[in-house]
Write a protein that holds these residues in place. Structure first.
Motif, PDB file in Angstrom:
ATOM      1  N   GLU A  87      -7.058  -6.012 -16.143  1.00 18.95           N
ATOM      2  CA  GLU A  87      -7.257  -5.393 -14.842  1.00 18.95           C
ATOM      3  C   GLU A  87      -6.100  -5.777 -13.934  1.00 18.95           C
ATOM      4  OE1 GLU A  87     -10.494  -7.557 -12.491  1.00 18.95           O
ATOM      5  OE2 GLU A  87     -11.053  -8.031 -14.558  1.00 18.95           O
ATOM      6  N   VAL A  88      -5.819  -4.918 -12.984  1.00 21.31           N
ATOM      7  CA  VAL A  88      -4.690  -5.113 -12.086  1.00 21.31           C
ATOM      8  C   VAL A  88      -5.150  -4.860 -10.656  1.00 21.31           C
ATOM      9  CG1 VAL A  88      -2.334  -4.438 -11.515  1.00 21.31           C
ATOM     10  CG2 VAL A  88      -3.116  -4.333 -13.886  1.00 21.31           C
ATOM     11  N   HIS A  89      -4.838  -5.811  -9.773  1.00 23.19           N
ATOM     12  CA  HIS A  89      -5.237  -5.729  -8.377  1.00 23.19           C
ATOM     13  C   HIS A  89      -4.004  -5.761  -7.482  1.00 23.19           C
ATOM     14  CE1 HIS A  89      -9.568  -6.798  -9.197  1.00 23.19           C
ATOM     15  NE2 HIS A  89      -8.987  -7.254 -10.305  1.00 23.19           N
ATOM     16  N   PRO A  90      -4.067  -5.144  -6.325  1.00 22.15           N
ATOM     17  CA  PRO A  90      -2.982  -5.307  -5.353  1.00 22.15           C
ATOM     18  C   PRO A  90      -3.009  -6.703  -4.743  1.00 22.15           C
ATOM     19  CG  PRO A  90      -4.738  -3.997  -4.399  1.00 22.15           C
ATOM     20  CD  PRO A  90      -5.114  -4.221  -5.840  1.00 22.15           C
ATOM     21  N   ALA A  96      -3.025  -7.596  -1.776  1.00 23.56           N
ATOM     22  CA  ALA A  96      -3.956  -7.687  -0.653  1.00 23.56           C
ATOM     23  C   ALA A  96      -5.351  -8.099  -1.096  1.00 23.56           C
ATOM     24  CB  ALA A  96      -4.016  -6.350   0.092  1.00 23.56           C
ATOM     25  N   GLU A  97      -5.675  -7.883  -2.381  1.00 22.24           N
ATOM     26  CA  GLU A  97      -7.015  -8.194  -2.891  1.00 22.24           C
ATOM     27  C   GLU A  97      -7.005  -9.388  -3.843  1.00 22.24           C
ATOM     28  OE1 GLU A  97      -8.731  -4.641  -4.513  1.00 22.24           O
ATOM     29  OE2 GLU A  97      -8.189  -3.445  -2.759  1.00 22.24           O
ATOM     30  N   VAL A  98      -6.013 -10.263  -3.676  1.00 22.67           N
ATOM     31  CA  VAL A  98      -5.878 -11.384  -4.600  1.00 22.67           C
ATOM     32  C   VAL A  98      -7.075 -12.320  -4.528  1.00 22.67           C
ATOM     33  CG1 VAL A  98      -4.594 -12.881  -3.019  1.00 22.67           C
ATOM     34  CG2 VAL A  98      -4.248 -13.103  -5.488  1.00 22.67           C
ATOM     35  N   ALA A  99      -7.711 -12.440  -3.366  1.00 24.69           N
ATOM     36  CA  ALA A  99      -8.883 -13.318  -3.263  1.00 24.69           C
ATOM     37  C   ALA A  99     -10.026 -12.798  -4.130  1.00 24.69           C
ATOM     38  CB  ALA A  99      -9.320 -13.443  -1.811  1.00 24.69           C
ATOM     39  N   GLU A 100     -10.246 -11.484  -4.125  1.00 19.24           N
ATOM     40  CA  GLU A 100     -11.285 -10.908  -4.973  1.00 19.24           C
ATOM     41  C   GLU A 100     -10.936 -11.063  -6.451  1.00 19.24           C
ATOM     42  OE1 GLU A 100     -14.203  -9.763  -4.293  1.00 19.24           O
ATOM     43  OE2 GLU A 100     -14.075  -9.780  -2.101  1.00 19.24           O
ATOM     44  N   ALA A 101      -9.658 -10.879  -6.785  1.00 19.15           N
ATOM     45  CA  ALA A 101      -9.225 -11.054  -8.173  1.00 19.15           C
ATOM     46  C   ALA A 101      -9.445 -12.485  -8.638  1.00 19.15           C
ATOM     47  CB  ALA A 101      -7.753 -10.666  -8.300  1.00 19.15           C
ATOM     48  N   THR A 102      -9.125 -13.452  -7.768  1.00 19.31           N
ATOM     49  CA  THR A 102      -9.305 -14.863  -8.119  1.00 19.31           C
ATOM     50  C   THR A 102     -10.782 -15.210  -8.226  1.00 19.31           C
ATOM     51  OG1 THR A 102      -7.245 -15.361  -6.957  1.00 19.31           O
ATOM     52  CG2 THR A 102      -8.668 -17.219  -7.478  1.00 19.31           C
ATOM     53  N   ARG A 103     -11.592 -14.585  -7.401  1.00 21.29           N
ATOM     54  CA  ARG A 103     -13.040 -14.804  -7.480  1.00 21.29           C
ATOM     55  C   ARG A 103     -13.578 -14.374  -8.839  1.00 21.29           C
ATOM     56  NH1 ARG A 103     -17.304 -17.865  -5.887  1.00 21.29           N
ATOM     57  NH2 ARG A 103     -19.185 -16.632  -5.505  1.00 21.29           N
ATOM     58  N   ARG A 104     -13.063 -13.286  -9.395  1.00 20.05           N
ATOM     59  CA  ARG A 104     -13.513 -12.836 -10.718  1.00 20.05           C
ATOM     60  C   ARG A 104     -13.183 -13.878 -11.784  1.00 20.05           C
ATOM     61  NH1 ARG A 104     -15.125  -8.118 -11.977  1.00 20.05           N
ATOM     62  NH2 ARG A 104     -13.965  -7.940 -13.931  1.00 20.05           N
ATOM     63  N   VAL A 133      -5.799 -11.306 -15.574  1.00 22.14           N
ATOM     64  CA  VAL A 133      -5.985 -10.506 -14.366  1.00 22.14           C
ATOM     65  C   VAL A 133      -4.632 -10.396 -13.666  1.00 22.14           C
ATOM     66  CG1 VAL A 133      -7.139 -10.365 -12.129  1.00 22.14           C
ATOM     67  CG2 VAL A 133      -8.388 -11.208 -14.136  1.00 22.14           C
ATOM     68  N   GLY A 134      -4.080  -9.194 -13.651  1.00 16.55           N
ATOM     69  CA  GLY A 134      -2.771  -8.977 -13.060  1.00 16.55           C
ATOM     70  C   GLY A 134      -2.852  -8.716 -11.565  1.00 16.55           C
ATOM     71  N   VAL A 135      -1.751  -9.016 -10.874  1.00 13.13           N
ATOM     72  CA  VAL A 135      -1.650  -8.777  -9.430  1.00 13.13           C
ATOM     73  C   VAL A 135      -0.308  -8.099  -9.164  1.00 13.13           C
ATOM     74  CG1 VAL A 135      -1.544  -9.829  -7.138  1.00 13.13           C
ATOM     75  CG2 VAL A 135      -3.069 -10.790  -8.882  1.00 13.13           C
ATOM     76  N   LEU A 136      -0.354  -6.935  -8.531  1.00 10.02           N
ATOM     77  CA  LEU A 136       0.866  -6.238  -8.135  1.00 10.02           C
ATOM     78  C   LEU A 136       1.353  -6.808  -6.815  1.00 10.02           C
ATOM     79  CD1 LEU A 136      -0.002  -2.522  -8.954  1.00 10.02           C
ATOM     80  CD2 LEU A 136       1.223  -4.168 -10.371  1.00 10.02           C
ATOM     81  N   CYS A 137       2.611  -7.207  -6.785  1.00 10.56           N
ATOM     82  CA  CYS A 137       3.192  -7.795  -5.569  1.00 10.56           C
ATOM     83  C   CYS A 137       4.034  -6.735  -4.862  1.00 10.56           C
ATOM     84  CB  CYS A 137       3.963  -9.050  -5.928  1.00 10.56           C
ATOM     85  SG  CYS A 137       2.874 -10.348  -6.633  1.00 10.56           S
ATOM     86  N   LEU A 138       5.303  -6.588  -5.211  1.00 11.67           N
ATOM     87  CA  LEU A 138       6.097  -5.494  -4.644  1.00 11.67           C
ATOM     88  C   LEU A 138       5.924  -4.186  -5.411  1.00 11.67           C
ATOM     89  CD1 LEU A 138       9.494  -7.172  -3.645  1.00 11.67           C
ATOM     90  CD2 LEU A 138       7.876  -6.028  -2.123  1.00 11.67           C
TER      91      LEU A 138
END
Length: 451
Positions: free
Chosen positions: A389-392, A394-402, A412-417
């Motif tokens: 899964e990939v999150h922006p 801005a939603e890193v807190a929700e991603a980390t909660r998962r 769990v991926g996070v898009l930065c730029l």
């Protein structure tokens, strides 16, 4: 044109160099004033990481001579982000203060904010005056091993350095941000057929699993070795299963629910066991006798399937499973450990260790050569990324909660730029030759949380 716009437009190295550095940038970070948020929580309380993880502007630091500034296209969530946001077992601001006391360039890290993130992929946009092997415009992934390359031990194995730190955990300016600062000795070329988010999924979990299993500093897995892998559908376990299969071993995966059984099989496990079947809970590790009974049940299942006990236990769960791992590996076998997500204080019956000549091997991240060798397997298509899964940002807190609640699989991926998933591929022919299905083994199991 701003530097970020230049990066996103694929500007030349000369254009990137001319674009002005921003004075501030967006980052996932902690604030020192939140350090005591969970201090009075009762034992067992839910320390929700969404209470402390912030996304906002932080000042751009000055670059040391041996460092590069990276425009981070993607990062990923690791369990150390959970520890950081819970301020346990220690507040990471203690790490930053301790590091800052070295003075010089280290003093920059002691700030009232902590930019997190131990994974990252992106584009180099500035290089320090002492950097020789890297140039502006290079596409890189970042090893989390932040070491002093002038320390003698580093010339043998960077992970034995007295001053080795985990980037973005024990240092500031990590990868969950639009820009990150890393030492040149942390850089590895990004496999060109991978997307930004796929590349960012490699360093922490892929490199750690490689050192634990394959390196001569780890368990030294051989062809035919039976390897017990705890958490075989998570980030570390997913790479471990592939490394075992690729190296001619036999992977036995333990997962936490029936829904994850098929995932572990897809990743290469020959045998998959739902830990609920053998009655393993987080409390099992509190009593060595309970651990032995669970180990007997687990060992019986493995022997019925494979006719032998494991040679290696791939251990990162910690207190809940460590005593079982020590018991269940065969005479002369090895337990290799890199973490303790269920607790650091382990209890086990030592008779099964010394009388059966077993070994416990501590392992931490990977040195740069191991990271390069690991990345080479990805470039050859022998190991695949495990982004689910990939999150922006801005939603890193929700991603980390998962990740905190173990509601994820793989990485769990996070898009930065990067504005969307799927960017960053510079070798489309190689990608096509390897195949999308091979590169995305978790695609059939992708949760709705992917964006």
């Amino acid at each position: 044109m701003s530097l970020s716009d230049a990066v996103l437009s694929g500007a030349s190295p000369e254009e990137l160099q001319r674009a002005p550095l921003p004075r501030h940038f967006t980052a996932a970070h902690l604030r020192v004033e939140d350090e005591d948020v969970f201090r009075d929580c009762p034992e067992g309380a839910d320390k929700d990481v969404r209470r402390t993880l912030r996304v906002g502007e932080v000042p751009m630091p000055e670059l040391a001579p041996d460092e590069v500034l990276i425009a981070v296209m993607a990062s990923s969530v690791n369990y150390n982000t959970v520890w950081s946001a819970k301020f346990e077992p220690l507040s990471t601001f203690r790490f930053l203060r301790h590091y800052g006391r070295q003075g010089g360039w280290a003093a920059r890290h002691d700030q009232p904010f902590h930019v997190l993130g131990s994974d990252g992929s992106g584009v180099i946009v500035r290089v320090g005056t002492g950097v020789r092997r890297w140039r502006v415009g290079d596409h890189v992934i970042v090893s989390p091993a932040h070491v002093d390359d002038q320390e003698p031990a580093t010339q043998s194995d960077g992970m034995l350095s007295e001053h080795q730190l985990a980037w973005g955990f024990e240092t500031n300016y990590g990868g969950l941000a639009h820009y990150a600062v890393a030492r040149a000795s942390q850089l590895v070329s990004k496999p060109p057929h991978l997307t930004w988010e796929e590349g960012a999924s490699i360093p922490v979990c892929g490199g750690t699993a490689y050192r634990m299993l394959v390196s001569d500093r780890g368990a030294r897995m051989k062809q035919g070795d039976i390897v017990l892998i705890w958490g075989a559908s998570g980030g570390l376990g997913a790479y471990a299963a592939q490394l075992v299969k690729n190296g001619g071993g036999i992977a036995v995966g333990v997962v936490g629910s029936e829904s994850k059984v098929e995932i572990a099989r897809r990743l290469g496990c020959d045998v998959v066991i739902n830990r609920e079947e053998i009655g393993i809970t987080d409390d099992t590790g509190n009593d060595p006798e309970l651990a032995i009974r669970a180990g007997k049940r687990l060992g019986a299942i493995i022997r019925s399937e494979l006719g032998a006990d494991p040679h290696i236990a791939f251990e990162h769960v910690g207190r809940a499973t460590f005593g079982i791992s020590v018991f269940v590996v065969r005479r002369g076998g090895a337990v290799v450990t890199c973490g303790s997500s269920t607790g650091y204080h382990h209890e086990f019956d030592n008779r099964y260790l010394w009388m059966k000549l077993k070994r416990i091997i501590g392992s931490h991240i990977a040195n740069l050569q191991e990271m390069v060798e690991c990345a080479r397997l990805f470039e050859r298509g022998q190991i695949a990324p495990v982004v689910s899964e990939v999150h922006p940002l801005a939603e890193v807190a929700e991603a980390t909660r998962r990740v905190q609640l173990n509601q994820h699989i793989g990485k769990v991926g996070v898009l930065c730029l990067a504005p969307e998933p799927g960017l960053g591929v510079t070798a489309p022919e190689l990608r096509a030759r390897i195949g999308e299905d091979t590169l995305n083994p978790l695609r059939p199991f992708t949760p709705a949380a992917v964006r």
